[in-house]
Write a protein that holds these residues in place. Structure first.
Motif, PDB file in Angstrom:
ATOM      1  N   LYS A 178    -101.064-137.654-143.501  1.00  0.00           N
ATOM      2  CA  LYS A 178    -102.612-137.806-143.247  1.00  0.00           C
ATOM      3  C   LYS A 178    -101.245-135.640-142.190  1.00  0.00           C
ATOM      4  O   LYS A 178    -102.440-134.908-142.386  1.00  0.00           O
ATOM      5  N   LEU A 179    -100.430-135.899-141.531  1.00  0.00           N
ATOM      6  CA  LEU A 179    -100.068-134.832-140.223  1.00  0.00           C
ATOM      7  C   LEU A 179     -99.894-133.280-141.664  1.00  0.00           C
ATOM      8  O   LEU A 179    -100.591-132.452-141.286  1.00  0.00           O
ATOM      9  N   THR A 180     -99.449-133.999-142.978  1.00  0.00           N
ATOM     10  CA  THR A 180     -99.276-132.818-144.049  1.00  0.00           C
ATOM     11  C   THR A 180    -100.797-132.316-144.117  1.00  0.00           C
ATOM     12  O   THR A 180    -100.348-131.242-144.204  1.00  0.00           O
ATOM     13  N   LEU A 181    -101.532-133.207-144.836  1.00  0.00           N
ATOM     14  CA  LEU A 181    -102.613-132.824-145.270  1.00  0.00           C
ATOM     15  C   LEU A 181    -103.500-131.981-143.292  1.00  0.00           C
ATOM     16  O   LEU A 181    -104.196-131.049-144.719  1.00  0.00           O
ATOM     17  N   SER A 182    -103.608-132.331-142.883  1.00  0.00           N
ATOM     18  CA  SER A 182    -103.825-131.351-142.035  1.00  0.00           C
ATOM     19  C   SER A 182    -103.478-130.350-141.241  1.00  0.00           C
ATOM     20  O   SER A 182    -104.583-129.288-141.240  1.00  0.00           O
ATOM     21  N   PHE A 183    -102.400-130.285-141.855  1.00  0.00           N
ATOM     22  CA  PHE A 183    -102.125-128.880-141.111  1.00  0.00           C
ATOM     23  C   PHE A 183    -102.142-128.024-142.204  1.00  0.00           C
ATOM     24  O   PHE A 183    -101.963-126.584-142.394  1.00  0.00           O
ATOM     25  N   PHE A 184    -101.863-128.072-143.726  1.00  0.00           N
ATOM     26  CA  PHE A 184    -101.862-127.223-144.572  1.00  0.00           C
ATOM     27  C   PHE A 184    -103.747-127.217-145.454  1.00  0.00           C
ATOM     28  O   PHE A 184    -103.425-126.040-144.934  1.00  0.00           O
TER      29      PHE A 184
END
Length: 258
Positions: A178-184
């Motif tokens: 989720k953090l990865t998706l939110s960052f990108f």
């Protein structure tokens, strides 16, 4: 779908701006026209075109052609007709694709359409980025002020990731994913469309400055996310027990969005 559902809020900003200028009430018109009518018509037209692809009589089924360009034709026709009645063409295109996919999930025609549309999407993105580079060279960012740069950085590093995290609430995924998706998130190229639409539908001063802010956000997104996506995705693969360097091991399902 992302663009189709964003447009009611783009129109909300336009309605509030126009109401502030002329004092006319806006809430009823916005709900009735921009939300109920435009969303409803976009969904309906998308459903109709998706249905036509597979469910009209067998001797005239579009799927029988075996030509993946039918997907592009369906995109243009559904988008064009929906925009002609002043509704959300983006949403109609999404519903068209969704209906086609669910009408006959195992049909070989899906692979043909996917391969063609994927190549065209890459070409279109390449052309758009070349034009964007030309705009940068010709002074797109010239009207920027120091505060505009700070706002762009906050949008990219704070507002967009937080909004992405909120949008993923309820998704059954690891926190790291989720953090990865939110960052990108996404590159934000669609913001050019929203801004052009807004400036064409309401009087506003400082349009060039708004173009510069949006252009800077997109530029920073392309650079930051383009440089970090590979190492971050490799680290994500490793954290989930996958070797990103091993042959035959599929990469993480979290691909870089457009």
């Amino acid at each position: 779908m992302n663009d189709g559902l964003a447009f009611p809020f783009v129109n909300l900003a336009i309605a509030i701006s126009l109401s502030a200028a002329d004092g006319e009430p806006w809430l009823g018109t916005w709900i009735a026209h921009n939300v109920l009518w435009e969303v409803g018509a976009g969904v309906l037209i998308g459903r109709i075109f998706g249905w036509l692809t597979f469910l009209i009589p067998a001797d005239t089924k579009l799927a029988q052609t075996g030509d993946g360009l039918i997907a592009i034709a369906a995109t243009f026709v559904s988008y064009g007709l929906t925009e002609m009645i002043e509704c959300y063409g983006f949403l109609a295109v999404f519903i068209t694709a969704l209906t086609i996919r669910h009408s006959h999930r195992e049909h070989d025609f899906h692979r043909e359409m996917h391969d063609v549309t994927e190549q065209i999407e890459r070409l279109a993105m390449m052309i758009l980025l070349v034009l964007f580079g030309g705009a940068l060279v010709n002074g797109l960012l010239a009207p920027l002020r120091f505060m505009d740069v700070m706002v762009s950085v906050i949008v990219l590093l704070v507002i967009r990731p937080v909004a992405g995290w909120i949008g993923l609430l309820g998704l059954e995924a690891a926190r790291r994913e989720k953090l990865t998706l939110s960052f990108f998130g996404i590159r934000g190229v669609g913001s050019f469309c929203y801004l052009a639409y807004g400036l064409n539908n309401m009087p506003i001063e400082g349009g060039e400055r708004l173009w510069a802010i949006v252009g800077l956000v997109v530029l920073l997104s392309v650079l930051l996310h383009g440089l970090t996506v590979t190492p971050i995705m490799r680290q994500l693969d490793r954290s989930q027990g996958r070797d990103p360097d091993a042959e035959g091991i599929p990469p993480s399902g979290l691909q870089r969005p457009g």
